[in-house]
Design a protein around this motif. Structure first.
Motif, short mmCIF file in Angstrom:
data_model
loop_
_atom_site.label_atom_id
_atom_site.label_comp_id
_atom_site.label_asym_id
_atom_site.label_seq_id
_atom_site.Cartn_x
_atom_site.Cartn_y
_atom_site.Cartn_z
N SER A 70 1.10 -1.30 0.12
CA SER A 70 -0.62 -0.37 0.06
C SER A 70 1.17 1.40 0.01
N GLU A 71 1.85 0.94 0.91
CA GLU A 71 3.48 2.06 0.86
C GLU A 71 3.36 2.44 -0.61
N LEU A 72 3.87 1.11 -1.65
CA LEU A 72 4.21 1.43 -2.59
C LEU A 72 2.84 2.43 -3.61
N LEU A 73 2.03 2.73 -3.49
CA LEU A 73 1.29 3.49 -3.86
C LEU A 73 1.30 4.99 -4.04
N VAL A 74 2.59 5.58 -3.07
CA VAL A 74 1.84 6.55 -2.67
C VAL A 74 3.77 7.22 -2.48
N HIS A 75 4.02 8.63 -2.85
CA HIS A 75 4.89 9.10 -3.05
C HIS A 75 5.22 9.39 -1.62
N LYS A 76 6.56 9.55 -0.74
CA LYS A 76 6.81 9.42 0.47
C LYS A 76 8.31 10.50 0.21
N PRO A 77 8.49 10.35 1.35
CA PRO A 77 9.56 12.11 1.49
C PRO A 77 11.17 10.77 1.67
N GLY A 78 12.01 11.33 0.91
CA GLY A 78 12.98 10.94 0.97
C GLY A 78 13.17 9.45 0.30
N GLY B 166 13.42 7.26 -3.36
CA GLY B 166 14.81 7.27 -4.64
C GLY B 166 14.00 7.08 -6.39
N PHE B 167 15.21 6.99 -7.20
CA PHE B 167 13.91 6.92 -8.47
C PHE B 167 13.43 5.85 -8.24
N VAL B 168 13.76 4.88 -8.36
CA VAL B 168 12.94 3.51 -8.59
C VAL B 168 11.35 3.88 -8.09
N LEU B 169 11.30 3.88 -6.57
CA LEU B 169 9.90 3.75 -5.82
C LEU B 169 9.13 5.67 -6.38
N ASN B 170 9.75 6.36 -6.85
CA ASN B 170 9.25 7.26 -6.96
C ASN B 170 8.51 7.25 -8.55
N MET B 171 9.59 6.12 -9.53
CA MET B 171 8.85 5.88 -10.97
C MET B 171 7.53 4.87 -10.04
N LEU B 172 7.49 3.98 -9.09
CA LEU B 172 6.66 3.10 -8.66
C LEU B 172 4.95 3.51 -8.17
N ALA B 173 5.69 4.68 -7.84
CA ALA B 173 4.93 5.04 -7.13
C ALA B 173 2.99 5.79 -8.14
N THR B 174 5.10 6.44 -9.28
CA THR B 174 3.68 7.10 -9.97
C THR B 174 2.61 5.97 -11.04
N LEU B 175 3.86 5.19 -11.83
CA LEU B 175 2.43 4.40 -11.79
C LEU B 175 1.67 3.44 -11.56
N LEU B 176 1.82 3.38 -10.17
CA LEU B 176 0.64 2.95 -9.41
C LEU B 176 -0.78 3.61 -9.03
N SER B 177 -0.29 4.60 -9.97
CA SER B 177 -1.30 5.85 -8.81
C SER B 177 -2.92 5.45 -9.65
N PRO B 178 -2.94 5.10 -10.26
CA PRO B 178 -4.53 4.74 -11.03
C PRO B 178 -4.93 3.69 -9.87
N LEU B 179 -4.40 3.13 -9.19
CA LEU B 179 -4.58 1.51 -8.59
C LEU B 179 -4.97 2.10 -6.57
N ARG B 180 -3.98 3.69 -6.91
CA ARG B 180 -3.95 4.73 -5.05
C ARG B 180 -5.72 4.70 -4.94
N TRP B 181 -5.87 5.58 -6.28
CA TRP B 181 -7.12 6.13 -6.27
C TRP B 181 -8.29 4.83 -6.66
#
Length: 515
Positions: free
Chosen positions: A259-267, A269-284
Motif C-alpha cells: 500500500s505504501e508503494l502506491l504513494v510518494h514518500k519523503p526521501g 529514490g528514483f525507483v520508488l518515485n516511478m513506482l508510485a507514479t505508475l501505480l497512482s491509478p491503483l491508489r485512486w
C-alpha cells in the motif's frame, strides 16, 4: 559510572514507554504528571469512549492485551486497566511522580543557532549543559527545581490547552445567556454529573470529530427529540462503520508495504518515485473501493454528509473516524434527536448561536466546543526560553527530525506529539529510538541534514494532505517511517518472514518486538 538523569514530562502512554525503554538502557528516569493517575488522555474521557483502532493495532509490543478482554474496541475502563497492568509489569510506578505540575524547563549551558551539530558536538550528553525543570507538587503546593541531563516531553496533543474559535467583538460567548464550555470540561465531569448537566437541555456541539460524535450521541440518548442536540461543523470527513470494507480488513489496504508503494514518500529514490507514479491509478482505485463501501453502508448522501475529498487523504491526515453502531447514530438523526448543520462560522446571541452562512438561529442552553486542542501551544509554553518556544510554534508544522528531535533545541526529545493511525506502537518505536540515541547506539546527522529531512516530510504533507499539511502526522506511512527508525537503530527493516509476507501482510506492534 553515575547514571544520567532523564526527566520525562507526562505519564500517558508515550511517557510510560519512554520510562520503560530508558530503564532498559540503564538510565535513571523520573516521570512527572499533573493528573492523579497515569494514562494521559484516558484518565478523563466521555463515558462512551472506546478505542478508534482494533486492539491488535493498539497494544504494547511486549505486553499484549489479556485474553479476558474480548472487545475488539476496548472501553476506557479496559484501556486504563491495561495501562496500569503494563506499568506494574515493568515496575514503572516507583519512577512516576503524580499530581506534579511541570511549570517550565530552562536550559543552563552553551547554545548557538549557528551550531552545525546538534548540541554543538553531536553528542547526546555534551560536557556542559543541563535542564532545570521546575515542578510544583499540587498536594503540598511546594515547588522544587530538578536538574536533568536530558528531557523527554510526552505532553500529547489532545488535552490541557483547548482550541476555542475566536469571534469578532460582540459575537462571542459573552453574548450567550447559557453555558459555553470546551469538551475537556465535559469529559472531566463525573458520568452522572455529565448526565445531569445536559438532561432536559438544548445542546449545541461544535465539531464532528470523535469527541463531538460521542457527546452528541450521549445527549441524544438522554434527551431524545424533545430536546435535540445540534452538531455544527465545517466539513465532512470519512466515517468507518467497521474496519473491513467489502470484507477485506483495512490493514491489507493501508497497513502493508504494498500500500505504501502506491504513494510518494519523503526521501524516496528514483525507483520508488516511478513506482508510485505508475501505480497512482491503483491508489485512486483503493480509495474509491473503501469510499464505495462506506457510502453503501452509511446514508451519507441522504444527510448531505459525503466528503468532498478522498478517503486516502483523510487516512494520511489521521482524520478518519470509526463510528461504532452507526445505525444508532443515523436513527437519532432521522428522529431528530441529533440535528446536523454545516457552516464555516457562527456567532452567539442571547438564546443560542446564529449560523453566519444563512443567519439561521439555533436555540441552545449549552454549547460544547469539541474543537480539539492547541498542542503546539502547550509544547511551546513548557520552554522558559522564548527562542526555543518560537522554534516550536513559528512553523506551520512542528519541525521535528524523525518526529522526535528539534535540531536547534539541545538535549530534548518529544514523543507522542506527531500522530499516526495507531499511536501506541509508533510511540513505542519512538521511545526505543530515543533510548537508543541516549545509549549512544547511533548519532544524529548534522543540523543541516536534519532540517533537510524535516523539509522533505513537510513537502510530503503539503502534496498528500493539502490544507491539512500543518498536522504532525505519519498516517498511512507508518512502515516507511518505522524503516527510518530501524535503520538508525541498526534493526532489520524487513520485519516479516519472506518477501511475500513483507510486501503484502499488514504490519503491527508485534512485528517490532525483536531487535
Amino acid at each position: 559510572m553515575e547514571k544520567k538523569q532523564v526527566i520525562i514530562v507526562g505519564a500517558g502512554i508515550s511517557g510510560l514507554l519512554a520510562c520503560k525503554y530508558c530503564l532498559s538502557k540503564g538510565f535513571n528516569p523520573t516521570v512527572f504528571d499533573l493528573e492523579p493517575d497515569i494514562g494521559g488522555v484516558w484518565v478523563k474521557t466521555i463515558k462512551t469512549t472506546r478505542l478508534q483502532a482494533p486492539k491488535a493495532l493498539y497494544q504494547f509490543s511486549d505486553f499484549p492485551w489479556p485474553d479476558s478482554v474480548m472487545d475488539v474496541f476496548p472501553t476506557q475502563q479496559q484501556m486504563l486497566e491495561y495501562i496500569h497492568s503494563y506499568a506494574n509489569h515493568f515496575n514503572l510506578m516507583p519512577h512516576i511522580k503524580l499530581q506534579s505540575r511541570v511549570n517550565g524547563i530552562s536550559y543552563d549551558g552553551p547554545w548557538s543557532k549557528t551550531w552545525s551539530l546538534w548540541n554543538g558536538t553531536g553528542e547526546t550528553f555534551p560536557a556542559k549543559g543541563k535542564w532545570h525543570v521546575t515542578v510544583t507538587d499540587t498536594r503540598t503546593a511546594t515547588t522544587q527545581v530538578y536538574i536533568a541531563d536530558f528531557v523527554i516531553l510526552c505532553l500529547g496533543r489532545f488535552k490541557d490547552v483547548p482550541n476555542i474559535p475566536e469571534f469578532p467583538t460582540g459575537k462571542g460567548p459573552e453574548n450567550f445567556r447559557g453555558k459555553a464550555i470546551h469538551s475537556m470540561e465535559y469529559a472531566t465531569m463525573d458520568h452522572d454529573k455529565a448526565v445531569d448537566f445536559v438532561k432536559g437541555k438544548k445542546v449545541v456541539v461544535v465539531g464532528f470529530g470523535k469527541t463531538g460524535l460521542d457527546i452528541a450521541r450521549e445527549c441524544a440518548s438522554i434527551n431524545g427529540p424533545k430536546h435535540p442536540c445540534t452538531i455544527v461543523y465545517r466539513r465532512d470527513h470519512w466515517k468507518l462503520p467497521d474496519w473491513a470494507p467489502w470484507g477485506i480488513p483495512l490493514t491489507y489496504l493501508y497497513f502493508n508495504r504494498f500500500s505504501e508503494l502506491l504513494v510518494h514518500k519523503p526521501g524516496e529514490g528514483f525507483v520508488l518515485n516511478m513506482l508510485a507514479t505508475l501505480l497512482s491509478p491503483l491508489r485512486w482505485g483503493v480509495s474509491k473501493f473503501v469510499e464505495s463501501y462506506i457510502r453503501n453502508k452509511l446514508p451519507l448522501a441522504k444527510f448531505n454528509m459525503v466528503p468532498q475529498h478522498s478517503f486516502s487523504k483523510d487516512a494520511r491526515s489521521c482524520l478518519i473516524l470509526y463510528m461504532p453502531d452507526p445505525d444508532n447514530f443515523f436513527d437519532a438523526v432521522e428522529e431528530k434527536s441529533i440535528k446536523l448543520k454545516k457552516s464555516q462560522s457562527f456567532s452567539f446571541y442571547e438564546k443560542g448561536i446564529s449560523i453566519d452562512d444563512d443567519n439561521t438561529p439555533i436555540e441552545a442552553e449549552i454549547v460544547i466546543f469539541a474543537t480539539g486542542f492547541r498542542g503546539e501551544e502547550k509544547l511551546k509554553d513548557i520552554f522558559e526560553s522564548s527562542t526555543f518556544g518560537h522554534f516550536i510554534a513559528d512553523s506551520p508544522r512542528v519541525p521535528l527530525y524523525r518526529e522526535c528531535i528539534h535540531p536547534q533545541i539541545p538535549q530534548v526529545a518529544m514523543i507522542g506529539y506527531s500522530e499516526s493511525l495507531s499511536n501506541i506502537y509508533i510511540s513505542e518505536m519512538r521511545a526505543k529510538w530515543v533510548a537508543a540515541l541516549l545509549e549512544g547506539a547511533f548519532k544524529l546527522p548534522s543540523v543541516n541534514e536534519m532540517e533537510k529531512d524535516i523539509a522533505r516530510w513537510d513537502e510530503y504533507m503539503k502534496q498528500s494532505t493539502e490544507e491539512y499539511h500543518y498536522r504532525s502526522s505519519v498516517g498511512a506511512l507508518e512502515i516507511w517511517y518505522n524503516d527510518q527508525l530501524c535503520k538508525d537503530m541498526g534493526m532489520k527493516q524487513m520485519r516479516k518472514n519472506g518477501p511475500f509476507a513483507n510486501l503484502f501482510e499488514p504490519h503491527g506492534p508485534m512485528d517490532y518486538v525483536k531487535p
